[in-house]
Write a protein that holds these residues in place. Structure first.
Motif, short mmCIF file in Angstrom:
data_model
loop_
_atom_site.label_atom_id
_atom_site.label_comp_id
_atom_site.label_asym_id
_atom_site.label_seq_id
_atom_site.Cartn_x
_atom_site.Cartn_y
_atom_site.Cartn_z
N SER A 84 0.82 -1.21 0.00
CA SER A 84 0.00 0.00 0.00
C SER A 84 0.85 1.26 0.00
O SER A 84 0.50 2.26 -0.63
CB SER A 84 -0.93 0.00 1.22
OG SER A 84 -1.75 -1.15 1.23
N SER A 85 1.98 1.21 0.70
CA SER A 85 2.84 2.38 0.82
C SER A 85 3.46 2.80 -0.52
O SER A 85 3.93 3.94 -0.67
CB SER A 85 3.95 2.12 1.84
OG SER A 85 4.75 1.01 1.43
N ALA A 87 1.86 2.93 -3.45
CA ALA A 87 0.87 3.46 -4.40
C ALA A 87 1.06 4.94 -4.69
O ALA A 87 1.18 5.35 -5.85
CB ALA A 87 -0.54 3.19 -3.89
N SER A 88 1.06 5.76 -3.66
CA SER A 88 1.14 7.21 -3.87
C SER A 88 2.47 7.63 -4.47
O SER A 88 2.54 8.57 -5.27
CB SER A 88 0.88 7.95 -2.56
OG SER A 88 1.86 7.59 -1.58
N ALA A 91 2.52 6.53 -8.19
CA ALA A 91 1.55 7.31 -8.98
C ALA A 91 2.07 8.70 -9.35
O ALA A 91 1.51 9.35 -10.23
CB ALA A 91 0.24 7.44 -8.23
N GLU A 92 3.14 9.15 -8.71
CA GLU A 92 3.76 10.41 -9.09
C GLU A 92 4.45 10.30 -10.45
O GLU A 92 4.70 11.31 -11.12
CB GLU A 92 4.76 10.85 -8.02
CG GLU A 92 4.11 11.22 -6.68
CD GLU A 92 5.14 11.58 -5.63
OE1 GLU A 92 6.35 11.68 -5.98
OE2 GLU A 92 4.76 11.77 -4.46
N ALA A 112 -5.54 1.91 -1.58
CA ALA A 112 -4.40 2.83 -1.72
C ALA A 112 -4.23 3.25 -3.18
O ALA A 112 -3.98 4.42 -3.48
CB ALA A 112 -3.13 2.18 -1.20
N LYS A 115 -6.92 5.76 -4.28
CA LYS A 115 -6.78 7.11 -3.73
C LYS A 115 -5.83 7.98 -4.54
O LYS A 115 -5.73 9.18 -4.29
CB LYS A 115 -6.32 7.04 -2.27
CG LYS A 115 -7.40 6.56 -1.31
CD LYS A 115 -6.89 6.51 0.12
CE LYS A 115 -8.00 6.10 1.08
NZ LYS A 115 -7.51 6.01 2.49
N THR A 116 -5.15 7.39 -5.50
CA THR A 116 -4.24 8.16 -6.36
C THR A 116 -4.96 8.65 -7.60
O THR A 116 -6.09 8.26 -7.87
CB THR A 116 -3.02 7.30 -6.78
OG1 THR A 116 -3.44 6.33 -7.75
CG2 THR A 116 -2.39 6.60 -5.59
N LYS A 117 -4.26 9.43 -8.39
CA LYS A 117 -4.82 9.94 -9.65
C LYS A 117 -4.66 8.94 -10.78
O LYS A 117 -5.21 9.12 -11.88
CB LYS A 117 -4.11 11.24 -10.04
CG LYS A 117 -2.64 11.05 -10.40
CD LYS A 117 -1.97 12.38 -10.72
CE LYS A 117 -0.54 12.19 -11.25
NZ LYS A 117 0.34 11.44 -10.35
N ARG A 144 -13.29 5.85 -4.64
CA ARG A 144 -13.29 7.08 -5.44
C ARG A 144 -14.63 7.79 -5.41
O ARG A 144 -14.86 8.74 -6.17
CB ARG A 144 -12.87 6.76 -6.88
CG ARG A 144 -11.41 6.36 -6.97
CD ARG A 144 -10.94 6.09 -8.39
NE ARG A 144 -9.46 6.00 -8.42
CZ ARG A 144 -8.74 5.72 -9.49
NH1 ARG A 144 -9.35 5.46 -10.65
NH2 ARG A 144 -7.43 5.68 -9.42
#
Length: 267
Positions: A84-85, A87-88, A91-92, A112, A115-117, A144
């Motif tokens: 999960s850590s 994902a964000s 996604a960058e 997770a 929750k990202t784009k 979402r």
């Protein structure tokens, strides 16, 4: 005619030079207006059979290389995450976060990613009833804030699913083409042609595969009707550090994709 989604690239990032060579060979698909192309490679293969198997350069270095591919070639990028850590952070850089088949029901990972784009590609587990993929999709959509479900809803919200075969006894996978129709009720479907010919554990501490069946299975999936295809590909599959036996040699990929486009025109 709608564009065919094409996801292709080496299984894992072996080194920057090789990744760039493969990306350069795949650039022709990026320029084809019939194709929505995504370059795929993994920064870490956390589910290798053996602890001694090559896993990749890791999150930081791997994303750095994928960013260079994006900058140099202008390609959309897909990579898989296992925690999960990740994902964000991933996604960058990447446009699509892929949920590995063995983790397709892992709620925290799905949430997770949602929750990202980024778009999210969920690979159906080898153990999963195709109808049950709707629950994984619902976890993403509900995170979402989407209370509805169905193919168009998933498409509009950047969610698709991949078929990669089902366990058939030990060390073998089969593709039930009915699953493509079933899953397509809930989301756009990608046919993972190279993992569908994998033979788990067949090489002792690593998986084997029968790459000669990649193209026939892809043609069959195209005739049933799917939204896209996933091919792990390599300049030299025999010497690849991961999934070599089931990867498609780059020299065979262009003809394969052209055939699939022709079939889709008919369908």
């Amino acid at each position: 005619m709608k564009k065919m989604i094409l996801i292709a690239g080496p299984c894992v990032i072996e080194n920057e030079e090789l990744v760039f060579k493969i990306a350069q060979e795949l650039e022709c698909f990026l320029k084809d207006d019939r194709i929505d192309f995504y370059f795929k490679s993994s920064f870490d293969k956390a589910n290798r059979t053996s602890i001694s198997s090559f896993r990749g350069p890791g999150l930081e270095k791997g994303l750095e290389i994928l960013q260079k591919v994006k900058d140099k070639f202008g390609m959309q990028i897909l990579t898989d995450i296992h925690e999960s850590s990740q994902a964000s952070i991933a996604a960058e850089v990447v446009d699509v976060l892929q949920i590995p088949a063995f983790l397709c029901r892992q709620t925290d990972l799905l949430v997770a990613a949602a929750k990202t784009k980024a778009k999210v590609n969920v690979k159906k587990g080898q153990f999963l009833n195709p109808d049950d993929i709707k629950y994984s999709i619902a976890k993403i959509l509900q995170t979402r804030g989407i209370g509805k479900e169905g193919y168009e809803i998933a498409k509009e919200n950047g969610v698709f699913v991949a078929e990669r075969g089902s366990s058939f006894g030990y060390g073998n996978l089969v593709v039930d083409m009915r699953s493509l129709v079933i899953m397509r009720k809930y989301a756009p479907v990608i046919f993972d042609a190279t993992h569908s010919v994998q033979m788990p554990g067949a090489n002792g501490g690593s998986s084997g595969g029968k790459s000669e069946f990649v193209e026939p299975l892809a043609r069959a999936a195209a005739s049933v009707g799917v939204d896209g295809f996933f091919f792990e590909t390599h300049i030299d599959p025999c010497n690849a550090l991961c999934d070599g036996p089931n990867m498609l040699d780059l020299s065979r990929l262009k003809n394969c994709v052209n055939t699939l486009l022709k079939i889709q025109e008919v369908i």
